[in-house]
Design a protein around this motif. Structure first.
Motif, PDB file in Angstrom:
ATOM      1  N   ARG A   1      39.625  55.988  45.601  1.00 60.89           N
ATOM      2  CA  ARG A   1      40.325  54.785  45.132  1.00 60.89           C
ATOM      3  C   ARG A   1      39.950  54.466  43.688  1.00 60.89           C
ATOM      4  O   ARG A   1      38.768  54.533  43.328  1.00 60.89           O
TER       5      ARG A   1
ATOM      6  N   PRO B   1      39.133  48.251  52.694  1.00 65.98           N
ATOM      7  CA  PRO B   1      40.480  48.620  52.265  1.00 65.98           C
ATOM      8  C   PRO B   1      41.139  49.449  53.357  1.00 65.98           C
ATOM      9  O   PRO B   1      40.472  49.862  54.305  1.00 65.98           O
ATOM     10  N   SER B   2      42.431  49.696  53.230  1.00 69.56           N
ATOM     11  CA  SER B   2      43.103  50.534  54.212  1.00 69.56           C
ATOM     12  C   SER B   2      42.426  51.913  54.248  1.00 69.56           C
ATOM     13  O   SER B   2      41.954  52.412  53.221  1.00 69.56           O
TER      14      SER B   2
ATOM     15  N   ARG C   1      50.839  39.907  47.303  1.00 73.34           N
ATOM     16  CA  ARG C   1      51.287  41.044  48.106  1.00 73.34           C
ATOM     17  C   ARG C   1      51.916  40.481  49.372  1.00 73.34           C
ATOM     18  O   ARG C   1      51.258  39.715  50.089  1.00 73.34           O
TER      19      ARG C   1
ATOM     20  N   VAL D   1      42.756  34.708  47.817  1.00 70.31           N
ATOM     21  CA  VAL D   1      41.956  35.067  46.637  1.00 70.31           C
ATOM     22  C   VAL D   1      41.321  33.799  46.090  1.00 70.31           C
ATOM     23  O   VAL D   1      42.017  32.829  45.766  1.00 70.31           O
TER      24      VAL D   1
ATOM     25  N   LEU E   1      48.415  40.640  38.437  1.00 72.97           N
ATOM     26  CA  LEU E   1      47.435  39.748  39.064  1.00 72.97           C
ATOM     27  C   LEU E   1      46.809  40.381  40.296  1.00 72.97           C
ATOM     28  O   LEU E   1      45.710  40.040  40.697  1.00 72.97           O
ATOM     29  N   SER E   2      47.545  41.284  40.934  1.00 69.20           N
ATOM     30  CA  SER E   2      47.020  41.981  42.108  1.00 69.20           C
ATOM     31  C   SER E   2      46.930  43.457  41.752  1.00 69.20           C
ATOM     32  O   SER E   2      47.934  44.162  41.753  1.00 69.20           O
ATOM     33  N   PRO E   3      45.711  43.932  41.409  1.00 70.83           N
ATOM     34  CA  PRO E   3      45.594  45.270  40.829  1.00 70.83           C
ATOM     35  C   PRO E   3      46.264  46.380  41.645  1.00 70.83           C
ATOM     36  O   PRO E   3      46.795  47.328  41.069  1.00 70.83           O
ATOM     37  N   GLY E   4      46.253  46.253  42.981  1.00 69.07           N
ATOM     38  CA  GLY E   4      46.855  47.303  43.813  1.00 69.07           C
ATOM     39  C   GLY E   4      48.335  47.494  43.530  1.00 69.07           C
ATOM     40  O   GLY E   4      48.905  48.544  43.806  1.00 69.07           O
TER      41      GLY E   4
ATOM     42  N   THR F   1      36.974  36.775  41.084  1.00 66.51           N
ATOM     43  CA  THR F   1      37.551  36.264  42.339  1.00 66.51           C
ATOM     44  C   THR F   1      37.344  37.311  43.427  1.00 66.51           C
ATOM     45  O   THR F   1      37.064  38.473  43.141  1.00 66.51           O
TER      46      THR F   1
ATOM     47  N   ASN G   1      40.504  48.582  41.559  1.00 69.13           N
ATOM     48  CA  ASN G   1      41.333  48.040  42.644  1.00 69.13           C
ATOM     49  C   ASN G   1      40.422  47.344  43.664  1.00 69.13           C
ATOM     50  O   ASN G   1      39.733  48.008  44.434  1.00 69.13           O
ATOM     51  N   PRO G   2      40.382  46.000  43.665  1.00 66.12           N
ATOM     52  CA  PRO G   2      39.384  45.271  44.467  1.00 66.12           C
ATOM     53  C   PRO G   2      39.598  45.396  45.977  1.00 66.12           C
ATOM     54  O   PRO G   2      40.699  45.656  46.439  1.00 66.12           O
TER      55      PRO G   2
ATOM     56  N   LEU H   1      36.234  41.577  39.034  1.00 69.80           N
ATOM     57  CA  LEU H   1      36.929  40.284  38.890  1.00 69.80           C
ATOM     58  C   LEU H   1      35.967  39.161  39.270  1.00 69.80           C
ATOM     59  O   LEU H   1      35.001  39.386  40.004  1.00 69.80           O
TER      60      LEU H   1
HETATM   61  P1  AMP Z   1      43.871  47.263  50.427  1.00 68.86           P
HETATM   62  O1  AMP Z   1      42.404  47.131  50.448  1.00 68.86           O
HETATM   63  O2  AMP Z   1      44.306  48.692  50.311  1.00 68.86           O
HETATM   64  O3  AMP Z   1      44.572  46.484  51.482  1.00 68.86           O
HETATM   65  O4  AMP Z   1      44.259  46.569  49.061  1.00 68.86           O
HETATM   66  C1  AMP Z   1      43.774  45.280  48.787  1.00 68.86           C
HETATM   67  C2  AMP Z   1      44.625  44.668  47.734  1.00 68.86           C
HETATM   68  O5  AMP Z   1      44.398  43.255  47.708  1.00 68.86           O
HETATM   69  C3  AMP Z   1      44.272  45.132  46.314  1.00 68.86           C
HETATM   70  O6  AMP Z   1      44.955  46.287  45.976  1.00 68.86           O
HETATM   71  C4  AMP Z   1      44.719  43.965  45.472  1.00 68.86           C
HETATM   72  O7  AMP Z   1      46.054  44.144  45.110  1.00 68.86           O
HETATM   73  C5  AMP Z   1      44.547  42.751  46.411  1.00 68.86           C
HETATM   74  N1  AMP Z   1      43.332  42.021  46.044  1.00 68.86           N
HETATM   75  C6  AMP Z   1      42.104  42.116  46.601  1.00 68.86           C
HETATM   76  N2  AMP Z   1      41.219  41.313  45.975  1.00 68.86           N
HETATM   77  C7  AMP Z   1      41.890  40.696  44.980  1.00 68.86           C
HETATM   78  C8  AMP Z   1      41.537  39.771  43.956  1.00 68.86           C
HETATM   79  N3  AMP Z   1      40.291  39.306  43.813  1.00 68.86           N
HETATM   80  N4  AMP Z   1      42.509  39.382  43.104  1.00 68.86           N
HETATM   81  C9  AMP Z   1      43.768  39.837  43.226  1.00 68.86           C
HETATM   82  N5  AMP Z   1      44.163  40.725  44.171  1.00 68.86           N
HETATM   83  C10 AMP Z   1      43.248  41.149  45.036  1.00 68.86           C
END
Ligand code: AMP
Ligand code: MG
Length: 337
Positions: A57, A141-142, A194, A99, A226-229, A116, A61-62, A114
């Motif tokens: 990953r 994460p997934s 998301r 968040v 705002l949501s790195p993913g 947050t 990507n948080p 981040l």
């Molecule tokens: P996943 O872990 O694959 O479900 O992805 C989690 C997603 O949550 C990340 O890719 C971000 O887009 C979003 N996310 C998690 N923490 C934050 C945060 N502090 N600020 C903004 N988005 C977040």
């Protein structure tokens, strides 16, 4: 490190074994109501770094921190707004990630630097049992290799993570099937970063809802999201995926004019009997489509698909989450007919 990835059940003894792995700084494949996650102690920077390695990953990507009790929002976040508690009362435990400003006990690697942190309390029994038995909030994460479709069965996790992690808890198929709704707070409004099973329509009963534009629009190269993913191509099978937007009849006419080796349709269930090319249908209602989308995308890899024409889902309610995942799987390739 190489592991002999062990498949565990959700019996008390197996949950205890999984909790011991978490306590030693290891990673466990964990079922949740959304998708399977890769769980590690959220406060252990080395353990969390291992998650990034196992998934491949990107470091920026948080991860979402999963808690076992609503009171724990305060433990990991500060300045929690009243609105968060109102939403928690209605939607937690469940597929809603909030968040919030993070406390120092959450290491930078978990929040990807981040200030947050995304926190949620899952409703899946096995996930709650793992969190409560270990006494640790878990970053999860997934449980897919980065970029590929999220896993909704223990088999999917095994395919991606065999040898990379010590254990997977088999909790059956994930009932929701798409990842949690992620929101942030802006004054009295909430911003959906998301989309997920908790829809904009449901949230709007509690607050003004802003739908972030990156849910349906690709980010420009280098643009801050705002949501790195949201900036990554994601959820993608090896095949090229194209979304076909139009009426059901137009969709059928279009796919029936296509053909050739490795060309597949991904229609609604109701279209299946009219499809003259090989197809994997993914449901009729938005809820069914959410539950079956990722399994369908993974199936195309097994079949060696080269091109998939997916019928565009509804963009209402849970449909927005399905549309968002499909858009990313398709790299935003849509054909309007
Ligand atoms: P996943 O872990 O694959 O479900 O992805 C989690 C997603 O949550 C990340 O890719 C971000 O887009 C979003 N996310 C998690 N923490 C934050 C945060 N502090 N600020 C903004 N988005 C977040
Ligand atoms: Mg993911």
């Amino acid at each position: 490190m190489q592991f002999e990835t062990k498949l565990l059940s959700s019996s008390d003894a197996d949950i205890k074994e999984a909790a011991e792995i978490i306590l030693k700084g290891g990673i466990v494949g964990m079922p949740t109501e959304t998708v399977y996650g890769l769980a590690a102690d959220a406060e252990n920077a080395d353990a969390v770094a291992e998650i990034f390695r196992a998934k491949g990953r990107p470091q920026d990507n948080p991860l979402i921190v999963h808690i076992g009790d609503i009171a724990d929002f305060e433990k990991y976040a500060k300045n929690v707004p009243d609105m968060a508690y109102k939403l928690a009362e209605k939607f937690c435990p469940g597929p809603l990630t909030m968040v919030l400003p993070k406390r120092d006990r959450i290491p930078d690697v978990t929040s990807a630097g981040l200030d947050t942190v995304g926190i949620r309390m899952p409703s899946h029994k096995a996930a709650l049992a793992l969190i409560r038995t270990s006494g640790k909030a878990v970053a999860a994460p997934s449980a897919n290799l980065s970029g590929s479709p999220s896993p909704t069965t223990a088999d999917h996790v095994m395919n991606d993570m065999r040898g990379r992690i010590p254990a997977i808890i088999d909790g059956g198929s994930c009932p929701v099937g798409v990842e949690s709704t992620v929101i942030s707070f802006e004054g009295n409004a909430v911003r959906i970063l998301r989309p997920g099973f908790i829809s904009a329509e449901e949230l709007s009963e509690f607050a003004e809802v802003i739908i972030d534009r990156h849910i349906t629009e690709a980010a420009e190269c280098g643009e801050r999201v705002l949501s790195p993913g949201m900036k990554y191509k994601h959820y993608s099978p090896k095949a090229n995926v194209t979304i076909i937007e139009g009426s059901g009849t137009d969709y059928i006419n279009f796919v029936n004019s296509q053909g050739g080796e490795g060309v597949y349709a991904m229609p609604f269930d109701c279209d299946e009997k009219f499809c003259k090319i090989p197809c994997i249908p993914y449901g009729d209602s938005s809820e069914e489509q959410a539950a079956r989308l990722f399994a369908a995308l993974r199936k195309f890899d097994e079949l060696g698909a080269k091109q998939v024409y997916a019928r565009c889902p509804s963009k209402e309610g849970v449909g927005l989450a399905v549309y968002n995942r499909l858009l990313r799987a398709a790299g935003f390739e849509i054909k309007v007919i």
